[in-house]
Design a protein around this motif. Structure first.
Motif, PDB file in Angstrom:
ATOM      1  N   GLU A   1      29.449  28.910  41.456  1.00 17.42           N
ATOM      2  CA  GLU A   1      29.283  30.337  41.141  1.00 17.42           C
ATOM      3  C   GLU A   1      29.468  30.554  39.650  1.00 17.42           C
ATOM      4  OE1 GLU A   1      30.571  34.668  42.956  1.00 17.42           O
ATOM      5  OE2 GLU A   1      31.850  32.937  43.365  1.00 17.42           O
ATOM      6  N   HIS A   2      28.623  31.400  39.061  1.00 18.27           N
ATOM      7  CA  HIS A   2      28.724  31.691  37.634  1.00 18.27           C
ATOM      8  C   HIS A   2      29.811  32.731  37.395  1.00 18.27           C
ATOM      9  CE1 HIS A   2      27.620  32.482  33.474  1.00 18.27           C
ATOM     10  NE2 HIS A   2      26.889  31.376  33.524  1.00 18.27           N
ATOM     11  N   ILE A   3      30.477  32.598  36.259  1.00 14.26           N
ATOM     12  CA  ILE A   3      31.543  33.531  35.922  1.00 14.26           C
ATOM     13  C   ILE A   3      31.050  34.969  35.892  1.00 14.26           C
ATOM     14  CG2 ILE A   3      31.160  33.165  33.442  1.00 14.26           C
ATOM     15  CD1 ILE A   3      34.507  34.030  35.186  1.00 14.26           C
ATOM     16  N   LYS A   4      29.822  35.205  35.471  1.00 15.35           N
ATOM     17  CA  LYS A   4      29.329  36.592  35.388  1.00 15.35           C
ATOM     18  C   LYS A   4      29.260  37.229  36.778  1.00 15.35           C
ATOM     19  CE  LYS A   4      25.463  35.739  33.268  1.00 15.35           C
ATOM     20  NZ  LYS A   4      24.128  35.975  32.629  1.00 15.35           N
ATOM     21  N   ASP A   5      29.005  36.436  37.801  1.00 14.70           N
ATOM     22  CA  ASP A   5      28.975  36.968  39.170  1.00 14.70           C
ATOM     23  C   ASP A   5      30.385  37.109  39.724  1.00 14.70           C
ATOM     24  OD1 ASP A   5      26.116  36.895  39.154  1.00 14.70           O
ATOM     25  OD2 ASP A   5      26.223  34.741  39.583  1.00 14.70           O
ATOM     26  N   ALA A   6      31.192  36.054  39.559  1.00 14.37           N
ATOM     27  CA  ALA A   6      32.549  36.074  40.109  1.00 14.37           C
ATOM     28  C   ALA A   6      33.393  37.159  39.455  1.00 14.37           C
ATOM     29  CB  ALA A   6      33.213  34.711  39.905  1.00 14.37           C
ATOM     30  N   ALA A   7      33.362  37.250  38.136  1.00 12.90           N
ATOM     31  CA  ALA A   7      34.174  38.250  37.433  1.00 12.90           C
ATOM     32  C   ALA A   7      33.707  39.664  37.768  1.00 12.90           C
ATOM     33  CB  ALA A   7      34.108  38.012  35.924  1.00 12.90           C
ATOM     34  N   SER A   8      32.404  39.858  37.891  1.00 14.52           N
ATOM     35  CA  SER A   8      31.884  41.190  38.240  1.00 14.52           C
ATOM     36  C   SER A   8      32.380  41.633  39.609  1.00 14.52           C
ATOM     37  CB  SER A   8      30.354  41.175  38.211  1.00 14.52           C
ATOM     38  OG  SER A   8      29.878  40.895  36.914  1.00 14.52           O
ATOM     39  N   VAL A   9      32.394  40.698  40.560  1.00 17.87           N
ATOM     40  CA  VAL A   9      32.882  41.015  41.904  1.00 17.87           C
ATOM     41  C   VAL A   9      34.380  41.316  41.880  1.00 17.87           C
ATOM     42  CG1 VAL A   9      33.306  40.047  44.191  1.00 17.87           C
ATOM     43  CG2 VAL A   9      31.069  39.772  43.119  1.00 17.87           C
ATOM     44  N   MET A  10      35.140  40.495  41.162  1.00 22.96           N
ATOM     45  CA  MET A  10      36.589  40.720  41.070  1.00 22.96           C
ATOM     46  C   MET A  10      36.882  42.086  40.453  1.00 22.96           C
ATOM     47  SD  MET A  10      37.954  36.979  39.877  1.00 22.96           S
ATOM     48  CE  MET A  10      37.464  35.488  40.720  1.00 22.96           C
ATOM     49  N   GLY A  11      36.060  42.500  39.504  1.00 28.33           N
ATOM     50  CA  GLY A  11      36.234  43.810  38.894  1.00 28.33           C
ATOM     51  C   GLY A  11      35.972  44.949  39.866  1.00 28.33           C
ATOM     52  N   LEU A  12      35.161  44.686  40.892  1.00 29.22           N
ATOM     53  CA  LEU A  12      34.930  45.695  41.930  1.00 29.22           C
ATOM     54  C   LEU A  12      36.115  45.798  42.881  1.00 29.22           C
ATOM     55  CD1 LEU A  12      31.218  44.842  42.850  1.00 29.22           C
ATOM     56  CD2 LEU A  12      32.024  46.725  41.412  1.00 29.22           C
ATOM     57  N   TYR A  13      36.802  44.692  43.098  1.00 31.39           N
ATOM     58  CA  TYR A  13      37.919  44.657  44.036  1.00 31.39           C
ATOM     59  C   TYR A  13      39.252  45.064  43.403  1.00 31.39           C
ATOM     60  CZ  TYR A  13      34.772  41.749  46.915  1.00 31.39           C
ATOM     61  OH  TYR A  13      33.719  41.265  47.655  1.00 31.39           O
ATOM     62  N   CYS A  14      39.381  44.863  42.094  1.00 29.58           N
ATOM     63  CA  CYS A  14      40.673  45.054  41.419  1.00 29.58           C
ATOM     64  C   CYS A  14      40.555  46.052  40.276  1.00 29.58           C
ATOM     65  CB  CYS A  14      41.186  43.724  40.866  1.00 29.58           C
ATOM     66  SG  CYS A  14      41.415  42.450  42.129  1.00 29.58           S
ATOM     67  N   ASP A  15      41.620  46.807  40.054  1.00 27.70           N
ATOM     68  CA  ASP A  15      41.661  47.760  38.947  1.00 27.70           C
ATOM     69  C   ASP A  15      42.081  47.082  37.642  1.00 27.70           C
ATOM     70  OD1 ASP A  15      41.251  50.381  40.487  1.00 27.70           O
ATOM     71  OD2 ASP A  15      42.906  49.438  41.579  1.00 27.70           O
ATOM     72  N   ILE A  16      42.878  46.024  37.749  1.00 25.81           N
ATOM     73  CA  ILE A  16      43.313  45.224  36.603  1.00 25.81           C
ATOM     74  C   ILE A  16      43.234  43.764  37.017  1.00 25.81           C
ATOM     75  CG2 ILE A  16      45.229  44.656  35.056  1.00 25.81           C
ATOM     76  CD1 ILE A  16      46.331  47.473  35.500  1.00 25.81           C
ATOM     77  N   LEU A  17      42.814  42.909  36.095  1.00 26.27           N
ATOM     78  CA  LEU A  17      42.835  41.471  36.337  1.00 26.27           C
ATOM     79  C   LEU A  17      43.787  40.816  35.348  1.00 26.27           C
ATOM     80  CD1 LEU A  17      39.046  40.644  36.874  1.00 26.27           C
ATOM     81  CD2 LEU A  17      40.844  40.673  38.618  1.00 26.27           C
ATOM     82  N   ALA A  18      44.616  39.913  35.837  1.00 28.50           N
ATOM     83  CA  ALA A  18      45.543  39.163  34.985  1.00 28.50           C
ATOM     84  C   ALA A  18      45.236  37.686  35.183  1.00 28.50           C
ATOM     85  CB  ALA A  18      46.985  39.476  35.350  1.00 28.50           C
ATOM     86  N   ILE A  19      45.030  36.964  34.064  1.00 28.24           N
ATOM     87  CA  ILE A  19      44.445  35.628  34.135  1.00 28.24           C
ATOM     88  C   ILE A  19      45.290  34.617  33.373  1.00 28.24           C
ATOM     89  CG2 ILE A  19      42.393  34.259  33.580  1.00 28.24           C
ATOM     90  CD1 ILE A  19      40.994  37.184  33.562  1.00 28.24           C
ATOM     91  N   ARG A  20      45.516  33.463  34.001  1.00 28.74           N
ATOM     92  CA  ARG A  20      46.248  32.356  33.369  1.00 28.74           C
ATOM     93  C   ARG A  20      45.343  31.138  33.330  1.00 28.74           C
ATOM     94  NH1 ARG A  20      51.728  30.949  32.502  1.00 28.74           N
ATOM     95  NH2 ARG A  20      52.309  28.780  32.862  1.00 28.74           N
TER      96      ARG A  20
END
Length: 315
Positions: free
Chosen positions: A90-109
């Motif tokens: 999966e490409h990051i542009k698809d995965a990150a876009s979906v995560m942004g729909l599910y979450c109000d804030i993303l925290a990444i390590r």
């Protein structure tokens, strides 16, 4: 505040530090995050960062979703225009876009690979999440910085300093394997932005990027650097110039009580985890001057203050 990835994301570092101390001392639980969801994405292992962020988000009333990306998710592709006929699914542009729909804030390590300096210092993973997720992004440690650790460190110094402008020393320490420059980079830029006198001491060949150390005193003689120090922060890092390499060092750089005799009864700091009796001796870590547990506790108030400000600014 939209995102939190570096000291430059905030206007006044000391104001944020004092806000965190006020939050800590008040004991008041603000449920400003009720009905909001934070996604915690871990590309690498974590103890303090994971637990402190989850606790802080829950203190604010947030729902928390945790994903160990490399184990629980699809293998991600980060290159634009990639022909995905290999291991990536999966490409990051698809995965990150979906995560942004599910979450109000993303925290990444995510850690650097310590193989390609230019690629690591571009902070590709964090920046692509910012580009594609379209929600606030908090760094839980990136390839170049660990801002929440550094904010907790500044809180700890503010709580324990006995003079307005203490002498702070960041000293390199030995390690058994290559370690990123991340914590050292971040601590240097936050300490300098907070207006403290910073000395960085390390063996020759272990110079950090000048982008993070401008304004600091650089000293390759550890004993000279430790003279009259009020705080000593111990951390290993691999070479930046000979990128990711562990260079041979003849001198003994492990911090001991004997070495601390030249300091101003300095308080000792380390981000943890620590290799005892490699980086720092037991006698130092277990002494009354050790602040390692105070730093760990302040991780909660650092991230809680950051999340509160993001919620106030964006929702």
């Amino acid at each position: 505040m939209k995102h939190f990835t570096a000291v430059n994301d905030i206007e006044d570092p000391m104001a944020l530090v004092n806000e965190a101390i006020t939050l800590k001392n008040s004991g008041v639980t603000d449920k400003i995050g009720k009905n909001k969801t934070i996604g915690l994405l871990f590309f690498n292992s974590s103890l303090r960062t994971r637990m402190s962020t989850q606790k802080a988000a829950q203190n604010l009333g947030m729902e928390v979703m945790i994903l160990n990306v490399n184990n629980d998710g699809w293998a991600l592709e980060f290159e634009e225009g990639a022909v995905m006929n290999g291991k990536s699914v999966e490409h990051i542009k698809d995965a990150a876009s979906v995560m942004g729909l599910y979450c109000d804030i993303l925290a990444i390590r995510c850690f650097p690979n310590l193989e390609n300096k230019e690629e690591d210092y571009a902070d590709k993973i964090i920046n692509q999440f910012i580009e594609y997720a379209k929600v606030p992004v908090v760094s839980l440690e990136s390839a170049t910085r660990h801002p929440l650790q550094s904010l907790a460190d500044m809180i700890t110094i503010q709580e324990h300093k006995t003079k307005e402008k203490p002498k702070v020393v960041l000293t390199w320490a030995p390690h058994i394997k290559p370690i990123p420059q991340v914590v050292a980079n971040s601590f240097a830029e936050w300490t300098l932005a907070s207006g403290y006198d910073l000395t960085i001491t390390h063996p020759e060949g272990y110079e950090l990027s000048s982008a993070f150390t401008k304004g600091a005193t650089i000293e390759t003689n550890q004993e000279k650097a430790l003279q009259d120090a009020d705080f000593v922060y111990v951390k290993n890092w691999s070479s930046f110039t000979d990128y990711g390499k562990v260079l041979p060092v003849e001198e003994d750089w492990m911090l001991t009580n004997e070495k601390l005799k030249v300091t101003n009864s300095a308080k000792i700091m380390h981000c943890l985890p620590v290799r005892r009796n490699v980086e720092v001796s037991d006698e130092v870590l277990d002494s009354e001057n050790s602040l390692i547990l105070q730093q760990a506790e302040n991780r909660v108030y650092a991230v809680q203050t950051v999340l509160k400000k993001i919620l106030e600014s964006n929702f």
